[in-house]
Design an enzyme around this catalytic site. Structure first.
Site, PDB file in Angstrom:
ATOM      1  N   GLY A  49     -15.909 -46.121   9.178  1.00  0.00           N
ATOM      2  CA  GLY A  49     -17.490 -45.549   9.955  1.00  0.00           C
ATOM      3  C   GLY A  49     -18.480 -45.585   9.050  1.00  0.00           C
ATOM      4  CD  GLN A  50     -22.934 -48.573  10.179  1.00  0.00           C
ATOM      5  OE1 GLN A  50     -22.283 -49.473  10.717  1.00  0.00           O
ATOM      6  NE2 GLN A  50     -24.720 -48.874  10.202  1.00  0.00           N
ATOM      7  N   GLY A  51     -22.554 -43.768   9.063  1.00  0.00           N
ATOM      8  CA  GLY A  51     -23.323 -42.986   9.050  1.00  0.00           C
ATOM      9  C   GLY A  51     -24.680 -42.677   9.353  1.00  0.00           C
ATOM     10  N   GLY A  52     -25.393 -41.081   8.952  1.00  0.00           N
ATOM     11  CA  GLY A  52     -26.854 -41.698   8.941  1.00  0.00           C
ATOM     12  C   GLY A  52     -27.089 -41.749   6.985  1.00  0.00           C
ATOM     13  N   GLY A  61     -24.660 -44.534   5.608  1.00  0.00           N
ATOM     14  CA  GLY A  61     -23.930 -45.082   4.688  1.00  0.00           C
ATOM     15  C   GLY A  61     -22.736 -45.222   5.287  1.00  0.00           C
ATOM     16  CB  SER A  62     -20.472 -48.912   5.700  1.00  0.00           C
ATOM     17  OG  SER A  62     -21.900 -48.934   6.525  1.00  0.00           O
ATOM     18  CB  VAL A  63     -16.793 -44.375   5.034  1.00  0.00           C
ATOM     19  CG1 VAL A  63     -15.594 -43.505   4.205  1.00  0.00           C
ATOM     20  CG2 VAL A  63     -17.870 -43.609   5.108  1.00  0.00           C
ATOM     21  CG  ASP A 114     -24.788 -31.698   8.707  1.00  0.00           C
ATOM     22  OD1 ASP A 114     -25.084 -31.968   9.934  1.00  0.00           O
ATOM     23  OD2 ASP A 114     -24.893 -33.138   8.795  1.00  0.00           O
TER      24      ASP A 114
END
Length: 545
Positions: free
Chosen positions: A237-240, A242-244, A358
């Site tokens: 996955g990818q978030g604000g 970085g990427s996992v 969060d």
């Protein structure tokens, strides 16, 4: 017509009181005497400047002559005669030509035409990418054209044009200076500043890691991460931040490697937050940090692998509206209890109180048994347990889950109750199986789920509702607890320990929450949109308000 000295070759006769070895001087013996030595100096395309004459020589005469390469030997600016006595008189006999220039221009339009031709010629020579040079040359052609050709009423025009020429040349000079000097200097300063910020960020992270060496998880090299992830082959996955990527330790242990973006803000604050919070936490409902990597701008966090992904993939349908549920109500209640216990541990179970800021479905991960684990502590903050008021410099959280007091001080104090609000919004989405705000809902009244469900729970005896509205005990419990958690005033929300008791209790024993929204009779505090990005601290106010 105009005659200029540069149109001729000049012969200058001088009388010297003694001989000279100056190679410019050609001795004329027939004109010399015992105490007077006559020399002729030949100068090409310019008259001799008397200040360059020998101090013991005096000027006799100067006349134009015709340049004759057979009788003259030119070495740079020095011209010598093979036989000065005879050659000089031969040259004088030949005389000289007088050039006559006639432009034939009698109007401003003619000068403009000449200027245009000059511009095209200069552009062809210097290239179309250097029009400033060609334009400057054109200016120096157009203005003298008007002056030399004596165009009627051109005096005032020429003065005005010369002023414009000087202004244009200054602007051209500034543009060239800006392109060749200022722009490279600005780029250099920007790169130096960026390098300094990156170095400062690295220094801050390294200083923290050294101080936490005894408590922190295992530190891995970047090459270790490449080996663990197989060159970052499988992206989860990818978030604000970085990427996992999926990784495998020797022995087949699966992990998730979160690579942080190199341009992450706050001098690595989100990286420090993760290591300092999760690194010391051991709870079944909080994600476990296995290790980390910090090499220059490359930073990564290594977590235990969660095969069932995040909660949002299970509680929302593909269309984002309520549909077939992936869990039973008992399982949803168990997941809600697990999340609540994890958050309560953050608030009460550690040496310091950890505020997550969060809480949302995307940050709740599920293991193979669908046990929930709170993750992503990039916005988390640590405070002493006895601290009831929190001062923050920026708004934290995600739209739709962020507590009102994080936006405006008008609603109350920032505290652990801010996480309670986010958890309440999460419960409402688990109960509804949809996003709380859904503009695509069938009826406008259903666009905001918390408001719609509150009306159904508090007005069950209305005939048109009772015939169409049916709610299970599991959904009712999650909704009632969620409505308590999303009260506008933080003081009206229960602590997470109380939330756990409510989720463990029978739904029939739960008291209905007050309406958590502003009704038409209540004044709505003014919230400035700019406060979402404000860097000024939000003043704390009493929780009794």
């Amino acid at each position: 017509m105009a005659i200029h000295e540069y149109d001729f070759t000049w012969a200058t006769f001088v009388n010297c009181t003694r001989t000279t070895e100056n190679k410019r001087y050609n001795f004329v013996s027939c004109l010399s005497k015992t105490d007077a030595f006559v020399y002729v100096i030949i100068s090409y395309r310019a008259a001799l400047q008397l200040e360059y004459a020998e101090p013991f020589c005096s000027f006799l005469a100067m006349t134009p002559i015709k340049f004759d390469p057979e009788q003259m030997k030119r070495n740079g600016n020095i011209i010598s005669l093979e036989h000065p006595t005879t050659d000089v008189f031969q040259l004088l006999k030949h005389g000289f030509s007088v050039p006559i220039y006639s432009r034939g221009v009698s109007s401003i339009s003619g000068c403009l035409k000449d200027a245009a031709i000059t511009f095209l010629m200069k552009t062809h020579k210097v290239g179309i990418f250097f029009p400033r040079v060609a334009f400057a040359s054109t200016e120096l052609t157009f203005v003298p054209c008007i002056e030399y050709d004596h165009i009627p009423s051109s005096t005032w025009l020429s003065y005005s044009l010369w002023v414009l020429v000087y202004i244009a040349q200054i602007l051209i000079g500034l543009s060239i200076l800006g392109r060749n000097v200022i722009a490279p200097l600005a780029i250099f300063i920007f790169l130096v500043h960026k390098l300094w910020r990156e170095k400062k960020s690295v220094d801050a992270v390294e200083k923290f890691l050294r101080s936490q060496r005894a408590l922190a998880p295992t530190r891995y090299a970047y090459t270790d991460l490449i080996a663990i992830t197989g060159h970052f082959r499988e992206k989860l996955g990818q978030g604000g931040y970085g990427s996992v990527f999926k990784g495998v330790f020797p022995g087949g242990i699966l992990v998730a490697v979160k690579m942080l973006l190199s341009n992450s803000r706050c001098n690595g604050e989100e990286f420090i937050n993760e290591v300092s919070t999760i690194g010391r936490i051991h709870h079944v409902n909080v994600i476990k940090l296995v290790g980390f990597c910090s090499e220059g701008s490359k930073r990564a966090l290594v977590y235990e692998y969660m095969p069932n992904g995040s909660l949002d993939k299970h509680i929302f349908s593909a269309t984002g509206v309520a549909g077939r549920r992936a869990f039973t109500w008992d399982k949803l209640n168990d997941i809600a209890l697990g999340i609540a216990r994890g958050i309560n541990y953050l608030h009460q179970g550690c040496d310091k109180r950890i505020l997550h800021f969060d809480i949302k479905p995307q940050n709740i991960l599920l293991d193979r048994n669908f046990t929930p684990k709170v993750s992503d502590f990039g916005l988390a903050k640590l405070y002493p347990k006895d601290t009831s008021l929190v001062s923050m410099s920026t708004t934290r959280g995600t739209t739709g889950y962020i507590a009102p007091e994080l936006i405006s001080r008008s609603f109350g104090v920032i505290s652990h109750k801010s996480d309670v609000y986010s958890f309440g919004m999460l419960l409402m989405e688990m109960a509804g199986g949809r996003r709380n705000a859904d503009p695509r809902a069938e009826n406008s009244s259903q666009a905001y789920y918390p408001s719609w469900i509150y009306d159904r729970l508090t007005q069950p005896k209305i005939s048109e509702i009772s015939t169409t509205f049916d709610i299970s005990e599991g959904e009712r419990k999650l909704c009632v607890v969620g409505l308590w958690c999303i009260q506008v005033r933080p003081s009206a929300r229960p602590a997470m320990s109380k939330v756990i008791e409510m989720l463990e209790a029978d739904v029939g024993t739960l008291e209905m929450a007050p309406k958590p929204f502003f009704s038409s009779e209540e004044p709505i505090p003014t919230i400035s949109v700019s406060c979402l990005g404000s860097s000024s601290e939000l003043p704390a106010i009493s929780e009794d308000e």
